[in-house]
Design a protein around this motif. Structure first.
Motif, PDB file in Angstrom:
ATOM      1  N   SER A  26       8.738 -52.309-112.925  1.00 51.98           N
ATOM      2  CA  SER A  26       7.860 -52.014-111.781  1.00 51.98           C
ATOM      3  C   SER A  26       8.319 -52.723-110.514  1.00 51.98           C
ATOM      4  CB  SER A  26       6.421 -52.404-112.120  1.00 51.98           C
ATOM      5  OG  SER A  26       5.925 -51.628-113.176  1.00 51.98           O
ATOM      6  N   ASP A  27       8.749 -53.980-110.656  1.00 49.36           N
ATOM      7  CA  ASP A  27       9.177 -54.734-109.478  1.00 49.36           C
ATOM      8  C   ASP A  27      10.289 -54.003-108.738  1.00 49.36           C
ATOM      9  OD1 ASP A  27       7.584 -57.132-109.373  1.00 49.36           O
ATOM     10  OD2 ASP A  27       8.628 -57.856-111.138  1.00 49.36           O
ATOM     11  N   ALA A  28      11.289 -53.523-109.477  1.00 47.54           N
ATOM     12  CA  ALA A  28      12.428 -52.852-108.847  1.00 47.54           C
ATOM     13  C   ALA A  28      11.992 -51.586-108.127  1.00 47.54           C
ATOM     14  CB  ALA A  28      13.490 -52.529-109.898  1.00 47.54           C
ATOM     15  N   LYS A  29      11.109 -50.820-108.750  1.00 42.64           N
ATOM     16  CA  LYS A  29      10.663 -49.567-108.143  1.00 42.64           C
ATOM     17  C   LYS A  29       9.800 -49.830-106.907  1.00 42.64           C
ATOM     18  CE  LYS A  29      12.525 -46.881-111.302  1.00 42.64           C
ATOM     19  NZ  LYS A  29      13.716 -46.072-111.027  1.00 42.64           N
ATOM     20  N   VAL A  30       8.939 -50.825-106.974  1.00 45.83           N
ATOM     21  CA  VAL A  30       8.084 -51.155-105.821  1.00 45.83           C
ATOM     22  C   VAL A  30       8.931 -51.587-104.630  1.00 45.83           C
ATOM     23  CG1 VAL A  30       6.383 -52.812-104.942  1.00 45.83           C
ATOM     24  CG2 VAL A  30       6.022 -51.718-107.164  1.00 45.83           C
ATOM     25  N   LEU A  31       9.880 -52.482-104.873  1.00 47.64           N
ATOM     26  CA  LEU A  31      10.721 -52.971-103.779  1.00 47.64           C
ATOM     27  C   LEU A  31      11.584 -51.856-103.194  1.00 47.64           C
ATOM     28  CD1 LEU A  31      11.752 -56.375-105.392  1.00 47.64           C
ATOM     29  CD2 LEU A  31      10.197 -56.066-103.459  1.00 47.64           C
ATOM     30  N   ALA A  32      12.142 -51.004-104.067  1.00 46.41           N
ATOM     31  CA  ALA A  32      12.965 -49.889-103.578  1.00 46.41           C
ATOM     32  C   ALA A  32      12.135 -48.872-102.817  1.00 46.41           C
ATOM     33  CB  ALA A  32      13.684 -49.223-104.747  1.00 46.41           C
ATOM     34  N   ALA A  33      10.891 -48.678-103.242  1.00 47.90           N
ATOM     35  CA  ALA A  33      10.012 -47.738-102.539  1.00 47.90           C
ATOM     36  C   ALA A  33       9.708 -48.207-101.122  1.00 47.90           C
ATOM     37  CB  ALA A  33       8.716 -47.550-103.325  1.00 47.90           C
ATOM     38  N   HIS A  34       9.915 -49.494-100.871  1.00 45.77           N
ATOM     39  CA  HIS A  34       9.681 -50.043 -99.535  1.00 45.77           C
ATOM     40  C   HIS A  34      10.993 -50.331 -98.796  1.00 45.77           C
ATOM     41  CE1 HIS A  34       5.649 -50.531-101.223  1.00 45.77           C
ATOM     42  NE2 HIS A  34       5.230 -50.567 -99.968  1.00 45.77           N
ATOM     43  N   GLY A  35      12.071 -49.654 -99.216  1.00 46.29           N
ATOM     44  CA  GLY A  35      13.292 -49.679 -98.423  1.00 46.29           C
ATOM     45  C   GLY A  35      14.400 -50.599 -98.871  1.00 46.29           C
ATOM     46  N   TYR A  36      14.214 -51.321 -99.978  1.00 48.19           N
ATOM     47  CA  TYR A  36      15.221 -52.277-100.429  1.00 48.19           C
ATOM     48  C   TYR A  36      16.093 -51.716-101.550  1.00 48.19           C
ATOM     49  CZ  TYR A  36      12.791 -55.861 -97.754  1.00 48.19           C
ATOM     50  OH  TYR A  36      12.229 -56.580 -96.728  1.00 48.19           O
ATOM     51  N   ALA A  37      17.378 -52.032-101.495  1.00 47.84           N
ATOM     52  CA  ALA A  37      18.220 -51.880-102.679  1.00 47.84           C
ATOM     53  C   ALA A  37      17.877 -53.041-103.600  1.00 47.84           C
ATOM     54  CB  ALA A  37      19.691 -51.928-102.299  1.00 47.84           C
ATOM     55  N   VAL A  38      17.767 -52.775-104.890  1.00 46.12           N
ATOM     56  CA  VAL A  38      17.429 -53.820-105.860  1.00 46.12           C
ATOM     57  C   VAL A  38      18.534 -53.863-106.915  1.00 46.12           C
ATOM     58  CG1 VAL A  38      15.728 -54.685-107.507  1.00 46.12           C
ATOM     59  CG2 VAL A  38      14.970 -53.407-105.484  1.00 46.12           C
ATOM     60  N   PHE A  39      19.120 -55.041-107.102  1.00 46.43           N
ATOM     61  CA  PHE A  39      20.214 -55.213-108.048  1.00 46.43           C
ATOM     62  C   PHE A  39      19.786 -56.141-109.169  1.00 46.43           C
ATOM     63  CE2 PHE A  39      24.246 -57.628-109.080  1.00 46.43           C
ATOM     64  CZ  PHE A  39      24.751 -56.644-109.919  1.00 46.43           C
ATOM     65  N   GLN A  40      19.888 -55.635-110.412  1.00 45.57           N
ATOM     66  CA  GLN A  40      19.521 -56.393-111.603  1.00 45.57           C
ATOM     67  C   GLN A  40      20.774 -56.623-112.444  1.00 45.57           C
ATOM     68  OE1 GLN A  40      16.384 -53.102-111.938  1.00 45.57           O
ATOM     69  NE2 GLN A  40      15.618 -54.657-113.360  1.00 45.57           N
ATOM     70  N   PRO A  41      21.452 -57.757-112.257  1.00 45.98           N
ATOM     71  CA  PRO A  41      22.720 -57.990-112.957  1.00 45.98           C
ATOM     72  C   PRO A  41      22.508 -58.412-114.412  1.00 45.98           C
ATOM     73  CG  PRO A  41      22.165 -59.880-111.602  1.00 45.98           C
ATOM     74  CD  PRO A  41      21.103 -58.846-111.334  1.00 45.98           C
ATOM     75  N   ASN A  42      23.374 -57.911-115.283  1.00 51.77           N
ATOM     76  CA  ASN A  42      23.402 -58.376-116.672  1.00 51.77           C
ATOM     77  C   ASN A  42      24.539 -59.389-116.808  1.00 51.77           C
ATOM     78  OD1 ASN A  42      21.191 -56.992-117.836  1.00 51.77           O
ATOM     79  ND2 ASN A  42      22.380 -55.107-117.860  1.00 51.77           N
TER      80      ASN A  42
END
Length: 302
Positions: free
Chosen positions: A99-115
Protein backbone atom coordinates in the motif's frame (compact mmCIF):
# COMPACT_ATOMS: atom_id res chain seq x y z
CA UNK A 1 -10.20 -22.73 2.28
CA UNK A 2 -11.90 -25.82 0.88
CA UNK A 3 -14.50 -28.47 1.65
CA UNK A 4 -13.23 -31.69 3.22
CA UNK A 5 -13.44 -33.58 -0.07
CA UNK A 6 -11.76 -30.77 -2.02
CA UNK A 7 -14.66 -30.42 -4.44
CA UNK A 8 -15.14 -26.72 -3.66
CA UNK A 9 -12.40 -24.22 -2.89
CA UNK A 10 -12.04 -20.53 -2.12
CA UNK A 11 -9.36 -19.15 -4.41
CA UNK A 12 -7.58 -15.82 -3.94
CA UNK A 13 -6.25 -14.14 -7.09
CA UNK A 14 -4.18 -11.00 -7.08
CA UNK A 15 -0.75 -9.47 -7.51
CA UNK A 16 1.31 -6.34 -7.14
CA UNK A 17 -0.81 -4.44 -9.69
CA UNK A 18 -4.21 -5.92 -8.94
CA UNK A 19 -5.98 -6.10 -5.55
CA UNK A 20 -6.93 -9.60 -4.44
CA UNK A 21 -10.30 -10.97 -5.53
CA UNK A 22 -11.93 -14.12 -4.14
CA UNK A 23 -13.56 -16.87 -6.19
CA UNK A 24 -15.44 -20.10 -5.54
CA UNK A 25 -14.00 -22.96 -7.61
CA UNK A 26 -16.14 -26.04 -8.21
CA UNK A 27 -13.67 -28.75 -9.12
CA UNK A 28 -16.26 -31.27 -10.30
CA UNK A 29 -17.96 -28.81 -12.65
CA UNK A 30 -14.72 -26.96 -13.44
CA UNK A 31 -16.50 -23.66 -12.78
CA UNK A 32 -15.15 -20.49 -11.21
CA UNK A 33 -17.54 -17.93 -9.70
CA UNK A 34 -16.44 -14.57 -8.33
CA UNK A 35 -17.37 -13.92 -4.71
CA UNK A 36 -15.96 -10.50 -3.84
CA UNK A 37 -13.17 -7.98 -4.28
CA UNK A 38 -10.92 -7.27 -1.32
CA UNK A 39 -10.73 -3.55 -2.17
CA UNK A 40 -13.75 -2.69 -4.32
CA UNK A 41 -13.11 1.03 -3.89
CA UNK A 42 -10.07 0.61 -6.17
CA UNK A 43 -12.02 -0.91 -9.07
CA UNK A 44 -12.24 2.40 -10.93
CA UNK A 45 -8.87 3.70 -9.76
CA UNK A 46 -6.04 3.88 -12.30
CA UNK A 47 -3.38 1.97 -10.38
CA UNK A 48 0.29 3.02 -10.54
CA UNK A 49 2.11 0.08 -12.07
CA UNK A 50 5.01 -1.79 -10.49
CA UNK A 51 7.69 -3.78 -12.29
CA UNK A 52 11.02 -5.49 -11.63
CA UNK A 53 14.27 -3.65 -12.35
CA UNK A 54 17.73 -5.23 -12.27
CA UNK A 55 21.07 -3.55 -11.74
CA UNK A 56 24.67 -4.25 -10.75
CA UNK A 57 26.07 -3.46 -7.33
CA UNK A 58 29.48 -1.80 -7.09
CA UNK A 59 31.15 -5.19 -6.59
CA UNK A 60 29.40 -6.73 -9.61
CA UNK A 61 26.64 -8.57 -7.76
CA UNK A 62 23.41 -8.57 -9.76
CA UNK A 63 20.49 -7.19 -7.76
CA UNK A 64 16.84 -6.50 -8.39
CA UNK A 65 14.02 -4.48 -6.93
CA UNK A 66 10.50 -3.27 -7.53
CA UNK A 67 9.94 0.10 -9.19
CA UNK A 68 6.51 1.74 -9.01
CA UNK A 69 5.86 4.78 -11.21
CA UNK A 70 3.07 7.36 -11.27
CA UNK A 71 0.54 6.83 -14.05
CA UNK A 72 1.74 8.35 -17.32
CA UNK A 73 5.16 9.43 -16.00
CA UNK A 74 8.52 7.72 -16.36
CA UNK A 75 11.27 10.37 -16.38
CA UNK A 76 12.87 12.90 -14.03
CA UNK A 77 10.65 11.96 -11.08
CA UNK A 78 11.05 12.60 -7.37
CA UNK A 79 12.00 9.33 -5.67
CA UNK A 80 11.19 7.57 -2.42
CA UNK A 81 13.63 4.73 -1.77
CA UNK A 82 11.61 2.25 0.28
CA UNK A 83 13.59 -0.71 1.70
CA UNK A 84 11.67 -3.67 3.12
CA UNK A 85 11.67 -4.82 6.73
CA UNK A 86 12.95 -8.07 8.17
CA UNK A 87 15.53 -7.86 6.78
CA UNK A 88 16.87 -11.41 6.55
CA UNK A 89 14.81 -13.69 4.30
CA UNK A 90 12.15 -11.16 3.31
CA UNK A 91 11.80 -9.59 -0.13
CA UNK A 92 9.47 -7.49 -2.25
CA UNK A 93 7.84 -9.46 -5.07
CA UNK A 94 5.34 -9.14 -7.91
CA UNK A 95 2.87 -11.28 -5.97
CA UNK A 96 2.20 -8.82 -3.15
CA UNK A 97 0.85 -5.28 -3.33
CA UNK A 98 2.43 -2.76 -0.92
CA UNK A 99 0.00 0.00 0.00
CA UNK A 100 2.79 2.44 0.85
CA UNK A 101 4.31 2.17 -2.63
CA UNK A 102 0.97 2.64 -4.38
CA UNK A 103 -0.04 5.61 -2.20
CA UNK A 104 3.25 7.41 -2.75
CA UNK A 105 3.23 6.71 -6.51
CA UNK A 106 -0.37 7.90 -6.76
CA UNK A 107 0.89 11.25 -5.46
CA UNK A 108 3.62 11.63 -8.07
CA UNK A 109 6.62 9.75 -6.65
CA UNK A 110 8.68 6.97 -8.14
CA UNK A 111 9.04 4.33 -5.42
CA UNK A 112 12.00 1.94 -5.40
CA UNK A 113 11.97 -1.20 -3.24
CA UNK A 114 15.42 -2.83 -3.49
CA UNK A 115 16.01 -6.50 -2.70
CA UNK A 116 19.43 -5.98 -1.16
CA UNK A 117 21.72 -8.74 0.10
CA UNK A 118 20.10 -10.62 2.96
CA UNK A 119 16.75 -10.70 1.14
CA UNK A 120 15.09 -14.07 0.60
CA UNK A 121 14.57 -15.97 -2.65
CA UNK A 122 18.04 -15.52 -4.12
CA UNK A 123 19.87 -18.45 -2.54
CA UNK A 124 21.68 -19.17 0.71
CA UNK A 125 24.89 -17.31 -0.17
CA UNK A 126 22.94 -14.16 -1.01
CA UNK A 127 20.97 -14.50 2.24
CA UNK A 128 24.09 -14.94 4.39
CA UNK A 129 25.70 -11.91 2.74
CA UNK A 130 23.27 -9.87 4.83
CA UNK A 131 24.55 -11.26 8.12
CA UNK A 132 26.28 -8.53 10.15
CA UNK A 133 26.20 -6.06 7.22
CA UNK A 134 22.93 -4.31 8.10
CA UNK A 135 24.43 -0.83 7.92
CA UNK A 136 27.18 -1.33 5.34
CA UNK A 137 26.90 -3.68 2.33
CA UNK A 138 23.10 -3.80 2.50
CA UNK A 139 22.90 -0.01 2.45
CA UNK A 140 25.38 0.16 -0.43
CA UNK A 141 23.14 -2.20 -2.41
CA UNK A 142 20.25 0.24 -1.93
CA UNK A 143 22.41 3.21 -2.90
CA UNK A 144 23.61 1.48 -6.06
CA UNK A 145 20.00 0.88 -7.11
CA UNK A 146 19.11 4.52 -6.58
CA UNK A 147 22.15 5.65 -8.58
CA UNK A 148 21.12 3.28 -11.39
CA UNK A 149 17.68 4.94 -11.56
CA UNK A 150 19.36 8.34 -11.68
CA UNK A 151 21.63 7.19 -14.54
CA UNK A 152 18.59 5.93 -16.45
CA UNK A 153 16.97 9.36 -16.17
CA UNK A 154 13.98 7.92 -14.32
CA UNK A 155 14.51 9.95 -11.15
CA UNK A 156 15.82 13.41 -10.35
CA UNK A 157 18.97 13.18 -8.21
CA UNK A 158 18.03 16.42 -6.47
CA UNK A 159 14.59 15.19 -5.30
CA UNK A 160 15.11 11.94 -3.42
CA UNK A 161 14.08 10.82 0.07
CA UNK A 162 14.05 7.53 2.01
CA UNK A 163 11.24 5.83 3.91
CA UNK A 164 11.10 2.44 5.59
CA UNK A 165 9.53 0.48 8.44
CA UNK A 166 11.15 -1.86 10.98
CA UNK A 167 14.55 -2.77 9.46
CA UNK A 168 13.48 -0.44 6.66
CA UNK A 169 13.31 2.33 9.26
CA UNK A 170 16.84 1.48 10.32
CA UNK A 171 17.91 1.57 6.65
CA UNK A 172 16.15 4.90 6.14
CA UNK A 173 18.33 6.46 8.83
CA UNK A 174 21.49 4.57 7.98
CA UNK A 175 21.14 5.60 4.32
CA UNK A 176 21.28 9.30 5.11
CA UNK A 177 24.16 8.62 7.49
CA UNK A 178 26.16 6.63 4.95
CA UNK A 179 25.19 8.91 2.04
CA UNK A 180 24.69 12.32 3.69
CA UNK A 181 24.49 14.25 0.39
CA UNK A 182 22.30 11.87 -1.62
CA UNK A 183 18.86 12.39 -0.05
CA UNK A 184 16.78 15.40 1.00
CA UNK A 185 14.89 13.81 3.92
CA UNK A 186 14.16 10.51 5.65
CA UNK A 187 11.25 8.81 7.42
CA UNK A 188 11.71 6.01 9.95
CA UNK A 189 8.55 4.06 10.86
CA UNK A 190 8.72 1.66 13.85
CA UNK A 191 12.44 1.55 13.10
CA UNK A 192 15.46 0.00 14.81
CA UNK A 193 17.87 2.77 15.76
CA UNK A 194 19.92 1.17 18.57
CA UNK A 195 21.39 -2.26 17.79
CA UNK A 196 22.46 -2.86 21.38
CA UNK A 197 18.88 -2.24 22.52
CA UNK A 198 17.69 -4.89 20.05
CA UNK A 199 19.40 -7.51 22.22
CA UNK A 200 17.74 -6.30 25.41
CA UNK A 201 14.27 -4.98 24.61
CA UNK A 202 11.28 -6.27 22.66
CA UNK A 203 9.97 -9.76 22.06
CA UNK A 204 12.87 -11.16 20.00
CA UNK A 205 15.37 -11.58 22.90
CA UNK A 206 12.65 -13.16 25.06
CA UNK A 207 13.47 -16.59 23.59
CA UNK A 208 16.75 -18.42 23.12
CA UNK A 209 16.01 -18.84 19.42
CA UNK A 210 15.53 -15.08 19.16
CA UNK A 211 18.82 -14.43 20.92
CA UNK A 212 20.58 -16.91 18.63
CA UNK A 213 19.10 -15.16 15.60
CA UNK A 214 20.24 -11.72 16.74
CA UNK A 215 23.75 -12.98 17.50
CA UNK A 216 23.93 -14.50 14.03
CA UNK A 217 22.70 -11.55 11.97
CA UNK A 218 23.35 -8.31 13.88
CA UNK A 219 26.65 -6.46 13.42
CA UNK A 220 29.22 -7.42 16.06
CA UNK A 221 29.20 -3.97 17.65
CA UNK A 222 26.75 -1.09 17.73
CA UNK A 223 28.87 1.27 15.61
CA UNK A 224 26.33 0.67 12.80
CA UNK A 225 23.54 2.03 15.04
CA UNK A 226 21.91 5.24 13.75
CA UNK A 227 21.96 6.74 17.26
CA UNK A 228 25.76 6.47 17.20
CA UNK A 229 26.02 8.44 13.96
CA UNK A 230 23.49 11.26 14.26
CA UNK A 231 26.28 13.78 13.75
CA UNK A 232 26.51 12.67 10.11
CA UNK A 233 22.83 13.39 9.36
CA UNK A 234 22.33 16.50 7.21
CA UNK A 235 18.62 16.17 6.38
CA UNK A 236 15.30 16.45 8.26
CA UNK A 237 14.06 13.27 9.94
CA UNK A 238 10.46 12.17 10.52
CA UNK A 239 10.04 9.56 13.30
CA UNK A 240 6.79 7.54 13.36
CA UNK A 241 6.12 4.98 16.08
CA UNK A 242 3.41 2.80 17.58
CA UNK A 243 3.32 3.20 21.35
CA UNK A 244 2.52 -0.48 22.02
CA UNK A 245 5.14 -1.92 19.66
CA UNK A 246 6.79 -4.97 21.26
CA UNK A 247 8.88 -6.00 18.24
CA UNK A 248 10.73 -2.66 18.10
CA UNK A 249 9.80 -0.88 21.33
CA UNK A 250 9.23 2.87 21.49
CA UNK A 251 12.54 3.28 23.34
CA UNK A 252 14.24 3.17 19.92
CA UNK A 253 12.23 6.19 18.75
CA UNK A 254 12.88 8.07 21.99
CA UNK A 255 16.63 7.34 21.79
CA UNK A 256 16.82 8.69 18.24
CA UNK A 257 14.75 11.75 19.14
CA UNK A 258 17.00 12.47 22.13
CA UNK A 259 20.14 12.33 19.99
CA UNK A 260 18.61 14.56 17.31
CA UNK A 261 17.62 17.12 19.93
CA UNK A 262 21.03 16.96 21.60
CA UNK A 263 22.69 17.78 18.28
CA UNK A 264 20.09 20.35 17.17
CA UNK A 265 19.02 18.29 14.16
CA UNK A 266 15.58 19.01 12.62
CA UNK A 267 12.94 16.31 13.07
CA UNK A 268 9.21 15.67 13.10
CA UNK A 269 7.41 13.24 15.40
CA UNK A 270 4.33 11.02 15.38
CA UNK A 271 3.53 8.44 18.05
CA UNK A 272 0.15 6.71 18.16
CA UNK A 273 -1.34 4.96 21.19
CA UNK A 274 -3.10 1.69 20.46
CA UNK A 275 -0.74 0.94 17.58
CA UNK A 276 2.08 -1.58 17.56
CA UNK A 277 4.61 -2.71 14.92
CA UNK A 278 2.82 -0.94 12.10
CA UNK A 279 -0.44 1.02 12.08
CA UNK A 280 -3.68 -0.92 11.69
CA UNK A 281 -6.33 1.75 12.25
CA UNK A 282 -7.50 3.31 9.01
CA UNK A 283 -7.57 6.84 10.38
CA UNK A 284 -3.99 6.55 11.66
CA UNK A 285 -2.69 5.32 8.31
CA UNK A 286 -4.50 8.14 6.50
CA UNK A 287 -2.94 10.64 8.90
CA UNK A 288 0.47 9.00 8.52
CA UNK A 289 0.35 9.07 4.73
CA UNK A 290 -0.95 12.65 4.70
CA UNK A 291 1.84 13.93 6.94
CA UNK A 292 4.49 11.88 5.15
CA UNK A 293 3.43 13.32 1.80
CA UNK A 294 3.54 16.85 3.18
CA UNK A 295 7.02 16.11 4.53
CA UNK A 296 8.26 14.66 1.22
CA UNK A 297 6.65 17.43 -0.83
CA UNK A 298 8.33 20.06 1.31
CA UNK A 299 11.84 18.73 0.73
CA UNK A 300 11.55 17.50 -2.86
CA UNK A 301 9.79 20.54 -4.32
CA UNK A 302 11.38 21.81 -7.52
Amino acid sequence: SSTYDGSKMIVAVGGINKPTAYYLFNRNKKQLAKLTDSRPWLNDFEMPQSKIVTYKARDGQELSGILTLPVGKAKNLPLIMHPHGGPIGLKDTLTEMRSDAKVLAAHGYAVFQPNFRGSGGYGLEFLKAGFKTWGTVMIDDMTDGVNYLVEQGIVDKDRMCVYGASYGGYAALQSVIREPDLYKCTVGFVGVYDLALMKKAGDIPESQSGINYLNRVLPDDDSQSPIKNVDKIKVPVFIIQGEEDVRVPKEHAFALRDELEKQNKPYEWMMKSGEAHGFYKEENNVERWTEMLEFFDKYTAQ
